[in-house]
Design a protein around this motif. Structure first.
Motif, PDB file in Angstrom:
ATOM      1  N   SER A 227       8.216  15.866 -20.607  1.00  0.00           N
ATOM      2  CA  SER A 227       9.175  14.766 -20.438  1.00  0.00           C
ATOM      3  C   SER A 227       9.532  14.530 -18.969  1.00  0.00           C
ATOM      4  O   SER A 227       9.736  13.386 -18.555  1.00  0.00           O
ATOM      5  N   PHE A 228       9.609  15.587 -18.169  1.00  0.00           N
ATOM      6  CA  PHE A 228       9.935  15.407 -16.754  1.00  0.00           C
ATOM      7  C   PHE A 228       8.820  14.667 -16.023  1.00  0.00           C
ATOM      8  O   PHE A 228       9.073  13.727 -15.267  1.00  0.00           O
ATOM      9  N   SER A 229       7.570  15.064 -16.272  1.00  0.00           N
ATOM     10  CA  SER A 229       6.455  14.398 -15.592  1.00  0.00           C
ATOM     11  C   SER A 229       6.287  12.969 -16.092  1.00  0.00           C
ATOM     12  O   SER A 229       5.877  12.092 -15.331  1.00  0.00           O
TER      13      SER A 229
ATOM     14  N   LEU B 220      -0.540  13.424 -15.487  1.00  0.00           N
ATOM     15  CA  LEU B 220      -1.943  13.631 -15.864  1.00  0.00           C
ATOM     16  C   LEU B 220      -2.271  15.109 -16.044  1.00  0.00           C
ATOM     17  O   LEU B 220      -3.145  15.467 -16.835  1.00  0.00           O
ATOM     18  N   ILE B 221      -1.566  15.961 -15.319  1.00  0.00           N
ATOM     19  CA  ILE B 221      -1.846  17.396 -15.369  1.00  0.00           C
ATOM     20  C   ILE B 221      -1.076  18.068 -16.507  1.00  0.00           C
ATOM     21  O   ILE B 221      -1.655  18.766 -17.338  1.00  0.00           O
TER      22      ILE B 221
ATOM     23  N   THR C 273       0.823  -1.211   0.000  1.00  0.00           N
ATOM     24  CA  THR C 273       0.000   0.000   0.000  1.00  0.00           C
ATOM     25  C   THR C 273       0.854   1.257   0.000  1.00  0.00           C
ATOM     26  O   THR C 273       0.550   2.221  -0.712  1.00  0.00           O
ATOM     27  N   ILE C 274       1.929   1.264   0.772  1.00  0.00           N
ATOM     28  CA  ILE C 274       2.817   2.428   0.795  1.00  0.00           C
ATOM     29  C   ILE C 274       3.450   2.633  -0.580  1.00  0.00           C
ATOM     30  O   ILE C 274       3.529   3.759  -1.076  1.00  0.00           O
ATOM     31  N   GLY C 275       3.900   1.551  -1.204  1.00  0.00           N
ATOM     32  CA  GLY C 275       4.470   1.657  -2.542  1.00  0.00           C
ATOM     33  C   GLY C 275       3.452   2.142  -3.558  1.00  0.00           C
ATOM     34  O   GLY C 275       3.772   2.940  -4.452  1.00  0.00           O
ATOM     35  N   LEU C 276       2.227   1.674  -3.443  1.00  0.00           N
ATOM     36  CA  LEU C 276       1.162   2.108  -4.343  1.00  0.00           C
ATOM     37  C   LEU C 276       0.881   3.599  -4.175  1.00  0.00           C
ATOM     38  O   LEU C 276       0.732   4.332  -5.156  1.00  0.00           O
ATOM     39  N   PHE C 277       0.830   4.049  -2.937  1.00  0.00           N
ATOM     40  CA  PHE C 277       0.568   5.466  -2.662  1.00  0.00           C
ATOM     41  C   PHE C 277       1.679   6.344  -3.230  1.00  0.00           C
ATOM     42  O   PHE C 277       1.405   7.341  -3.904  1.00  0.00           O
ATOM     43  N   ILE C 278       2.932   5.981  -2.996  1.00  0.00           N
ATOM     44  CA  ILE C 278       4.055   6.775  -3.505  1.00  0.00           C
ATOM     45  C   ILE C 278       4.074   6.756  -5.033  1.00  0.00           C
ATOM     46  O   ILE C 278       4.304   7.787  -5.671  1.00  0.00           O
ATOM     47  N   GLY C 279       3.813   5.597  -5.625  1.00  0.00           N
ATOM     48  CA  GLY C 279       3.809   5.501  -7.076  1.00  0.00           C
ATOM     49  C   GLY C 279       2.727   6.343  -7.717  1.00  0.00           C
ATOM     50  O   GLY C 279       2.974   7.042  -8.711  1.00  0.00           O
ATOM     51  N   VAL C 280       1.533   6.299  -7.182  1.00  0.00           N
ATOM     52  CA  VAL C 280       0.431   7.110  -7.726  1.00  0.00           C
ATOM     53  C   VAL C 280       0.729   8.589  -7.534  1.00  0.00           C
ATOM     54  O   VAL C 280       0.451   9.411  -8.414  1.00  0.00           O
ATOM     55  N   PHE C 281       1.328   8.938  -6.409  1.00  0.00           N
ATOM     56  CA  PHE C 281       1.704  10.337  -6.157  1.00  0.00           C
ATOM     57  C   PHE C 281       2.687  10.829  -7.221  1.00  0.00           C
ATOM     58  O   PHE C 281       2.581  11.968  -7.688  1.00  0.00           O
ATOM     59  N   LEU C 282       3.630   9.978  -7.604  1.00  0.00           N
ATOM     60  CA  LEU C 282       4.591  10.370  -8.636  1.00  0.00           C
ATOM     61  C   LEU C 282       3.975  10.377 -10.034  1.00  0.00           C
ATOM     62  O   LEU C 282       4.479  11.064 -10.921  1.00  0.00           O
TER      63      LEU C 282
END
Length: 88
Positions: free
Chosen positions: A44-46, A39-40, A25-34
């Motif tokens: 290339s950086f994003s 999406l916004i 869950t922690i890995g999922l949260f950090i990954g989605v945060f990155l």
């Protein structure tokens, strides 16, 4: 609760699964945060952050699985052998 009982084994398994679930869950949260900047503003950086987020999600899932498997092998497998021989 007695050592070697079915309830004891279930509690050990719940603890192992809880640790694996929290790690994933922690890995999922950090990954989605990155991944959210891609999406916004798709530059290339994003996109690089999105790939890093995907790698973190995948890595944390694999790590959680390996962690749970190792704990199972070191705790639960000897558990049956130890308490089965004492109870017989």
């Amino acid at each position: 609760m007695e050592l070697g009982s079915t309830e004891h084994k279930q509690k050990l398994m719940q603890g192992i699964l809880r640790v694996a679930f929290k790690t994933a869950t922690i890995g999922l949260f950090i990954g989605v945060f990155l991944m959210t900047p891609a999406l916004i503003i798709p530059n290339s950086f994003s996109m690089g952050l999105a790939y890093a987020g995907f790698a973190i999600i995948l890595g944390s899932q694999v790590f959680a699985s390996i962690l749970a498997w190792r704990k199972y092998k070191t705790i639960i497998k000897p558990f049956d052998e130890t308490y089965r021989s004492k109870n017989d």
